[in-house]
Design a protein around this motif. Sequence first.
Motif, mmCIF file in Angstrom:
data_model
loop_
_atom_site.group_PDB
_atom_site.id
_atom_site.type_symbol
_atom_site.label_atom_id
_atom_site.label_comp_id
_atom_site.label_asym_id
_atom_site.label_seq_id
_atom_site.Cartn_x
_atom_site.Cartn_y
_atom_site.Cartn_z
ATOM 1 N N LEU A 1 0.780 -1.252 -0.243
ATOM 2 C CA LEU A 1 0.017 0.015 -0.175
ATOM 3 C C LEU A 1 0.859 1.597 -0.031
ATOM 4 C CD1 LEU A 1 -2.902 -1.122 2.457
ATOM 5 C CD2 LEU A 1 -2.985 -0.532 -0.031
ATOM 6 N N GLY A 2 2.221 1.376 0.033
ATOM 7 C CA GLY A 2 2.974 2.457 -0.069
ATOM 8 C C GLY A 2 3.855 2.696 0.994
ATOM 9 N N SER A 3 4.190 1.850 1.986
ATOM 10 C CA SER A 3 5.098 2.080 2.975
ATOM 11 C C SER A 3 6.453 1.936 2.251
ATOM 12 C CB SER A 3 5.044 1.382 4.066
ATOM 13 O OG SER A 3 5.935 1.514 5.071
ATOM 14 N N ASP A 4 7.436 2.758 2.584
ATOM 15 C CA ASP A 4 8.842 2.445 1.659
ATOM 16 C C ASP A 4 9.646 1.383 2.286
ATOM 17 O OD1 ASP A 4 8.388 4.660 0.107
ATOM 18 O OD2 ASP A 4 9.687 6.175 1.257
ATOM 19 N N MET A 5 9.902 1.507 3.690
ATOM 20 C CA MET A 5 10.757 0.623 4.503
ATOM 21 C C MET A 5 9.973 -0.206 5.698
ATOM 22 S SD MET A 5 13.951 3.257 4.613
ATOM 23 C CE MET A 5 15.290 1.685 5.028
ATOM 24 N N ASN A 6 10.172 -1.612 5.512
ATOM 25 C CA ASN A 6 9.107 -2.618 5.993
ATOM 26 C C ASN A 6 9.907 -3.738 6.967
ATOM 27 O OD1 ASN A 6 6.624 -1.196 5.253
ATOM 28 N ND2 ASN A 6 7.749 -1.671 3.093
ATOM 29 N N HIS A 7 9.817 -3.588 8.343
ATOM 30 C CA HIS A 7 10.859 -4.558 9.067
ATOM 31 C C HIS A 7 9.701 -5.358 9.741
ATOM 32 C CE1 HIS A 7 14.512 -1.667 8.583
ATOM 33 N NE2 HIS A 7 13.508 -0.877 8.689
ATOM 34 N N ILE A 8 10.482 -6.619 9.822
ATOM 35 C CA ILE A 8 10.048 -7.553 10.723
ATOM 36 C C ILE A 8 10.914 -7.974 11.691
ATOM 37 C CG2 ILE A 8 8.914 -9.870 10.835
ATOM 38 C CD1 ILE A 8 7.951 -9.727 8.135
ATOM 39 N N VAL A 9 10.782 -7.934 12.800
ATOM 40 C CA VAL A 9 11.329 -8.611 14.073
ATOM 41 C C VAL A 9 10.925 -9.717 14.733
ATOM 42 C CG1 VAL A 9 12.543 -7.969 16.417
ATOM 43 C CG2 VAL A 9 12.178 -6.144 14.633
ATOM 44 N N CYS A 10 11.362 -10.946 14.425
ATOM 45 C CA CYS A 10 11.054 -12.255 14.957
ATOM 46 C C CYS A 10 11.819 -13.041 15.658
ATOM 47 C CB CYS A 10 10.458 -12.882 13.459
ATOM 48 S SG CYS A 10 11.926 -13.422 12.383
ATOM 49 N N HIS B 1 14.525 -9.329 10.775
ATOM 50 C CA HIS B 1 15.663 -9.215 12.006
ATOM 51 C C HIS B 1 15.357 -10.198 12.918
ATOM 52 C CE1 HIS B 1 16.411 -5.230 10.293
ATOM 53 N NE2 HIS B 1 14.895 -5.266 10.327
ATOM 54 N N PRO B 2 16.203 -11.314 13.066
ATOM 55 C CA PRO B 2 16.087 -12.392 13.988
ATOM 56 C C PRO B 2 16.640 -12.066 15.343
ATOM 57 C CG PRO B 2 17.884 -12.919 12.651
ATOM 58 C CD PRO B 2 17.410 -11.741 12.244
ATOM 59 N N TYR B 3 15.909 -11.060 15.910
ATOM 60 C CA TYR B 3 16.372 -10.754 17.228
ATOM 61 C C TYR B 3 15.582 -11.263 18.371
ATOM 62 C CZ TYR B 3 18.387 -6.798 14.412
ATOM 63 O OH TYR B 3 18.937 -6.112 13.553
ATOM 64 N N LEU B 4 14.428 -12.105 18.398
ATOM 65 C CA LEU B 4 13.788 -12.596 19.457
ATOM 66 C C LEU B 4 13.999 -13.881 19.779
ATOM 67 C CD1 LEU B 4 10.246 -11.005 18.477
ATOM 68 C CD2 LEU B 4 11.961 -9.846 19.892
ATOM 69 N N TYR B 5 13.761 -14.501 20.892
ATOM 70 C CA TYR B 5 14.115 -15.958 21.424
ATOM 71 C C TYR B 5 12.880 -16.402 22.062
ATOM 72 C CZ TYR B 5 19.261 -14.877 20.328
ATOM 73 O OH TYR B 5 20.438 -14.510 19.380
ATOM 74 N N GLU B 6 12.680 -17.586 21.714
ATOM 75 C CA GLU B 6 11.676 -18.444 22.339
ATOM 76 C C GLU B 6 12.755 -19.022 23.803
ATOM 77 O OE1 GLU B 6 8.145 -19.952 20.444
ATOM 78 O OE2 GLU B 6 9.540 -20.978 19.625
ATOM 79 N N LEU B 7 11.828 -19.325 24.716
ATOM 80 C CA LEU B 7 12.755 -19.939 25.902
ATOM 81 C C LEU B 7 13.463 -21.453 25.534
ATOM 82 C CD1 LEU B 7 13.346 -19.333 28.711
ATOM 83 C CD2 LEU B 7 11.244 -20.923 29.545
ATOM 84 N N SER B 8 12.950 -21.933 24.320
ATOM 85 C CA SER B 8 13.413 -23.272 23.970
ATOM 86 C C SER B 8 14.324 -23.398 22.998
ATOM 87 C CB SER B 8 12.031 -24.195 23.644
ATOM 88 O OG SER B 8 11.800 -23.492 22.480
ATOM 89 N N ASN B 9 14.665 -21.974 22.504
ATOM 90 C CA ASN B 9 15.701 -21.825 21.490
ATOM 91 C C ASN B 9 17.227 -22.249 22.018
ATOM 92 O OD1 ASN B 9 18.013 -20.034 20.204
ATOM 93 N ND2 ASN B 9 16.331 -19.348 18.856
ATOM 94 N N PRO B 10 17.877 -22.961 21.406
ATOM 95 C CA PRO B 10 19.188 -23.649 21.788
ATOM 96 C C PRO B 10 19.963 -22.555 22.688
ATOM 97 C CG PRO B 10 18.692 -24.619 19.803
ATOM 98 C CD PRO B 10 17.798 -23.667 19.976
ATOM 99 N N GLU B 11 20.384 -21.466 22.060
ATOM 100 C CA GLU B 11 20.994 -20.366 22.452
ATOM 101 C C GLU B 11 20.747 -19.785 23.734
ATOM 102 O OE1 GLU B 11 22.095 -16.941 20.033
ATOM 103 O OE2 GLU B 11 21.683 -18.089 18.101
ATOM 104 N N ILE B 12 19.370 -19.848 24.164
ATOM 105 C CA ILE B 12 18.744 -19.357 25.420
ATOM 106 C C ILE B 12 18.976 -20.625 26.409
ATOM 107 C CG2 ILE B 12 16.916 -18.791 26.870
ATOM 108 C CD1 ILE B 12 18.306 -16.714 25.014
ATOM 109 N N ARG B 13 18.346 -22.010 25.952
ATOM 110 C CA ARG B 13 18.437 -23.081 26.673
ATOM 111 C C ARG B 13 19.904 -23.464 27.363
ATOM 112 N NH1 ARG B 13 15.057 -27.796 26.912
ATOM 113 N NH2 ARG B 13 15.602 -28.743 28.500
ATOM 114 N N SER B 14 20.768 -23.220 26.366
ATOM 115 C CA SER B 14 22.179 -23.447 26.861
ATOM 116 C C SER B 14 22.742 -22.471 28.260
ATOM 117 C CB SER B 14 23.206 -23.301 25.906
ATOM 118 O OG SER B 14 23.209 -21.881 25.307
ATOM 119 N N ARG B 15 21.974 -21.431 28.348
ATOM 120 C CA ARG B 15 22.251 -20.412 29.475
ATOM 121 C C ARG B 15 21.571 -20.786 30.719
ATOM 122 N NH1 ARG B 15 24.081 -18.668 24.684
ATOM 123 N NH2 ARG B 15 25.916 -16.996 24.726
ATOM 124 N N LEU B 16 20.639 -21.825 30.586
ATOM 125 C CA LEU B 16 20.025 -22.233 31.781
ATOM 126 C C LEU B 16 20.028 -23.497 32.282
ATOM 127 C CD1 LEU B 16 16.579 -20.736 30.295
ATOM 128 C CD2 LEU B 16 17.796 -19.515 31.947
#
Length: 360
Positions: free
Chosen positions: A56-65, A83-98
């Motif tokens: 519909l005409g927006s120039d720059m469109n971002h998804i943070v997921c 942009h892959p900036y969010l984490y679920e609790l089960s994400n291996p990167e997070i799980r390894s820190r718990l």
Amino acid sequence: MLRSKTQKEILQMSKSLVQPLLPNFHKGQAGRIGVIGGCEDYTGAPFFSCHSAALLGSDMNHIVCEKLAAPTIKSYSPDLMVHPYLYELSNPEIRSRLTKDEYESLSKKSTEEILKGHDKLDELIDSFVLPKVLQLLNRIEITIVGPGFGRDPLMLKTLLRIIEQIKVMNKPIILDADALYLLTVDTKLIKNYEKAIITPNVVEFDRLSKALNIPSVLNETDFDKIVECTERLSRELGNVTVFHKNRKDVIVKKDETLVNDFKGSNKRVGGQGDTLTGAIATFVNWSYHYENNLWDTSDHNRLSHDVSLVIACFAASSVVRLAMSKAFAKYKRSLQTSNIHEFLGEAYVELFGDTDEFKL
């Protein structure tokens, strides 16, 4: 009062808000929209919201997921920035820190517990999520939060923290889907924040109404009662804009109410509401540009903030409903949300004309 005007008159007024394409504009001036959402299980919702805004005409469109959702969403289209900036609790990167006990304890937290106090979830968010998200939010003008977020504890706490940051930045925000679930748990989440827009469907509206002790209208046949309850919900939340998705869309902001009964699709599929949310973001963002005199509006009668906001939502509703009608006419029972996106551009031109000529 806007409700006394015809739909044709409202659409004519909304043309004042449609941002022209001018040769002196640079990339981004017609819209920088962010969609915060999308987890491993739900990737379509944020895509449809963001893609609708782009069409519909927006120039720059971002998804943070969520990080594991990013490859899938990226595969849908190269036109959106993911942009892959969010984490679920089960994400291996997070799980390894718990520790095992920490993980099990956090996994069992209720939403009410998640929203209270500062805990391990906040530490993870402060370390891994907010630094990158805040940099992006500084560049975004309006943000949609909630599509495809899911109910993961870390994701929900992240959603809460992002909403708080957007409020501090004093930027417009649209709450949809899982953000509305969060709002039913904590109705003070965006109370009195007048740059907030909520977009509940019939079921979400019923849940919010019950949370605020407003009589249920889930099976209400008296449409005037639906309008009345929508106006009350807006007041109870401190005059936020309420876009009640119903058989007729009801849009309320303070003393202004509009009802849109444009014909849409006889078939309902998942994703249509996300398409609408992206359209709302685009038109509302243009209404702020209109208020800031980004282009010459001297030929028009100036619209107040509340009026321009409600009209922008009405315009978004109209273009999506017309696109739905066109898509249903072609695809009938096989209609999918992606088919609606095929007709967004055509519906836009039919309603608002060819506004894309350069004005020198």
